[in-house]
Write an enzyme that holds these catalytic residues in place. Sequence first.
Site, short mmCIF file in Angstrom:
data_model
loop_
_atom_site.label_atom_id
_atom_site.label_comp_id
_atom_site.label_asym_id
_atom_site.label_seq_id
_atom_site.Cartn_x
_atom_site.Cartn_y
_atom_site.Cartn_z
N THR A 84 -2.18 -1.17 1.28
CA THR A 84 -2.24 -0.13 0.46
C THR A 84 -1.18 1.01 0.70
OG1 THR A 84 -3.62 0.64 2.10
CG2 THR A 84 -4.89 -0.60 0.37
N ASP A 85 -0.51 1.04 1.63
CA ASP A 85 0.42 2.18 1.98
C ASP A 85 1.63 2.23 0.92
OD1 ASP A 85 -1.15 2.80 4.12
OD2 ASP A 85 0.27 2.28 5.73
N SER B 219 2.19 -3.44 4.69
CA SER B 219 2.90 -2.65 3.72
C SER B 219 4.00 -1.74 3.67
CB SER B 219 1.88 -2.17 2.65
OG SER B 219 1.17 -1.14 3.33
N THR C 252 -3.88 -4.72 5.22
CA THR C 252 -5.13 -4.83 5.82
C THR C 252 -6.19 -5.80 5.28
OG1 THR C 252 -5.05 -2.46 6.36
CG2 THR C 252 -6.92 -3.17 6.30
#
Length: 323
Positions: free
Chosen positions: A88-89, A55, A14
């Site tokens: 971030t995942d 991610s 992101t």
Amino acid sequence: MPTKNVLLLHTGGTISMHEDDSGEVRPGERNPLVDYIKQIPNVNLITEEIFHLPSPHITPDNMLYIKDFIERTINTYDLNGIVITHGTDTLEETAFFLDTTLDIDIPVVLTGAMRSSNELGSDGLYNLLSSLKVATSDSAKNKGVLVVMNDEIHTAKNVTKTHTSNLATFQSPQYGPIGIVNKGGVFFHHNPVINAPLQVKSLTKNVYLIKAYAGMDSQLLDALLTTKMDGLVIEALGQGNIPPLMLPAIEKITQNSIPIVLVSRCFNGIVQDVYGYEGGGRKLKELGLIFSNGLNGQKARIKLMLALETTQNHHDLEAIFSM
């Protein structure tokens, strides 16, 4: 102040995406961070965009590539620090992979964003600038791989994503952050325990992760036995207990010399061999299950994958997971 050399690796996520008029967030043709991070006082940035992946697309092979890239590049440049931008995942898994395998003393920092570059209140650029502060701080040396988000410094071992969209999603349950970043600089309030890295050159092991639930039986585990499974991680109930209907398949798996690592589906505390009833932790310990020292399921899976590349010995695996 002397100029410091920092390797900045972009992998996607992101932090490198745009939101369009419909509200859809997706990668663009060009990483928007490139337009902003050009000249920072006293920092010589060596920038590489090694992936441009959301991610969820990141795999352990990508993580190994990042590790190898760092090890190659550190010998080419006189680096003082490394910053990696990441979605971030799966950021915590990449951070933990690197923390478990890298053997370098300079700061390695991962960061990301919960809002894309052109959203109102975008956090990516600020997180990146904070990460560069940490990566160039002498006090960040020899602290393992760090995650810097939302003014906080976390260890790769403890940090996890706790909210689907909140800017303060990255937290370290039970232990909290080890430091903070603000306009005054970088401040650490305690030092993490650093373990010896696992020396890994390739990834060949297939490790599954499942989550226990009330009334769970052996069907899923029996199905896994028909695959090429080298190891299994179970997110157990409470302090490390499972429904008794799972036991027949657990016994089959251990009889096939496939290691099973036990973690808790709770995000605080550690698993222990306390309960002596059928399916309780004491019985599972007697069956040879390995109890992890506080890792969550996704990190325990990464660690078991890596550990199995270095040893098949049960006692060695127990020692690795006790750290």
